[in-house]
Design a protein around this motif. Sequence first.
Motif, PDB file in Angstrom:
ATOM      1  N   SER A 129      15.161  75.365 -22.929  1.00 20.64           N
ATOM      2  CA  SER A 129      13.687  75.364 -23.568  1.00 20.64           C
ATOM      3  C   SER A 129      13.955  75.542 -25.355  1.00 20.64           C
ATOM      4  CB  SER A 129      12.294  75.793 -22.818  1.00 20.64           C
ATOM      5  OG  SER A 129      11.796  75.851 -23.182  1.00 20.64           O
ATOM      6  N   CYS A 130      13.923  76.492 -24.836  1.00 23.79           N
ATOM      7  CA  CYS A 130      13.610  77.267 -26.754  1.00 23.79           C
ATOM      8  C   CYS A 130      14.734  75.954 -27.692  1.00 23.79           C
ATOM      9  CB  CYS A 130      14.217  78.093 -27.298  1.00 23.79           C
ATOM     10  SG  CYS A 130      12.746  79.134 -26.126  1.00 23.79           S
ATOM     11  N   LYS A 166      13.541  72.872 -28.966  1.00 25.02           N
ATOM     12  CA  LYS A 166      12.495  72.802 -29.507  1.00 25.02           C
ATOM     13  C   LYS A 166      13.470  73.219 -31.155  1.00 25.02           C
ATOM     14  CE  LYS A 166       9.062  74.143 -26.695  1.00 25.02           C
ATOM     15  NZ  LYS A 166       7.693  75.664 -25.988  1.00 25.02           N
ATOM     16  N   GLN A 224       7.508  65.484 -24.124  1.00 23.91           N
ATOM     17  CA  GLN A 224       5.595  66.070 -24.136  1.00 23.91           C
ATOM     18  C   GLN A 224       4.888  65.149 -22.696  1.00 23.91           C
ATOM     19  OE1 GLN A 224       5.000  68.973 -25.229  1.00 23.91           O
ATOM     20  NE2 GLN A 224       7.302  68.910 -26.572  1.00 23.91           N
ATOM     21  N   LYS A 251      13.351  65.407 -32.631  1.00 22.73           N
ATOM     22  CA  LYS A 251      11.626  65.891 -32.942  1.00 22.73           C
ATOM     23  C   LYS A 251      11.115  64.682 -32.953  1.00 22.73           C
ATOM     24  CE  LYS A 251      12.367  70.403 -33.975  1.00 22.73           C
ATOM     25  NZ  LYS A 251      13.204  70.110 -33.515  1.00 22.73           N
ATOM     26  N   LYS A 292       5.881  73.051 -33.187  1.00 23.81           N
ATOM     27  CA  LYS A 292       7.086  72.934 -33.702  1.00 23.81           C
ATOM     28  C   LYS A 292       7.741  74.204 -33.223  1.00 23.81           C
ATOM     29  CE  LYS A 292       6.273  70.064 -37.911  1.00 23.81           C
ATOM     30  NZ  LYS A 292       4.700  70.212 -38.980  1.00 23.81           N
ATOM     31  N   GLY A 293       7.291  74.959 -32.255  1.00 23.11           N
ATOM     32  CA  GLY A 293       8.790  76.884 -31.671  1.00 23.11           C
ATOM     33  C   GLY A 293       7.581  77.622 -32.870  1.00 23.11           C
TER      34      GLY A 293
END
Length: 182
Positions: free
Chosen positions: A60-61, A64, A75, A69, A84-85
């Motif tokens: 997940s990280c 991101k 989403q 993007k 944007k984390g």
Amino acid sequence: MPNWGGGKKCGVCQKAVYFAEEVQCEGSSFHKSCFLCMVCKKNLDSTTVAVHGEEIYCKSCYGKKYGPKGYGYGQGAGTLSTDKGESLGIKYEEGQPHRPTNPNASRMAQKVGGADGCPRCGQAVYAAEKVIGAGKSWHKSCFRCAKCGKSLESTTLADKDGEIYCKGCYAKNFGPKGFGFG
């Protein structure tokens, strides 16, 4: 601190890793307690780890921080996220266009036989980005309907004359015509 005959050094804390506490990933060793996402600190395992250089992340990280993007990426249907984390400690960098380190690498790989050529763009297709459909190897980003651009799966495509189409576009353009055929 001396290494008293211990194992390899941990990729995170740089201390000796002994066999009983060792987790291996991408040729590096880690303590089980150090094998955590660099951003959210979740425990990782072989199914949840994503490696970027010397850094380890949960998927997940990683997505991101390094994934695509914009609209339509992760989403849910019909939403656009501007996250944007930053809440996870990820610093957003304005992306420079990707430039391969060796622009001739794909041509060289094709000559050597290291990769297949994508029928859509002609570039080399490597295992990490390969999707097989209609008997050919495609980039994931090129594996789209030739008419509407919809992303395809190997089970949801139809092919004609070397091109691939979604079932809807194929039926409209190449299916039976006349009364009673839509």
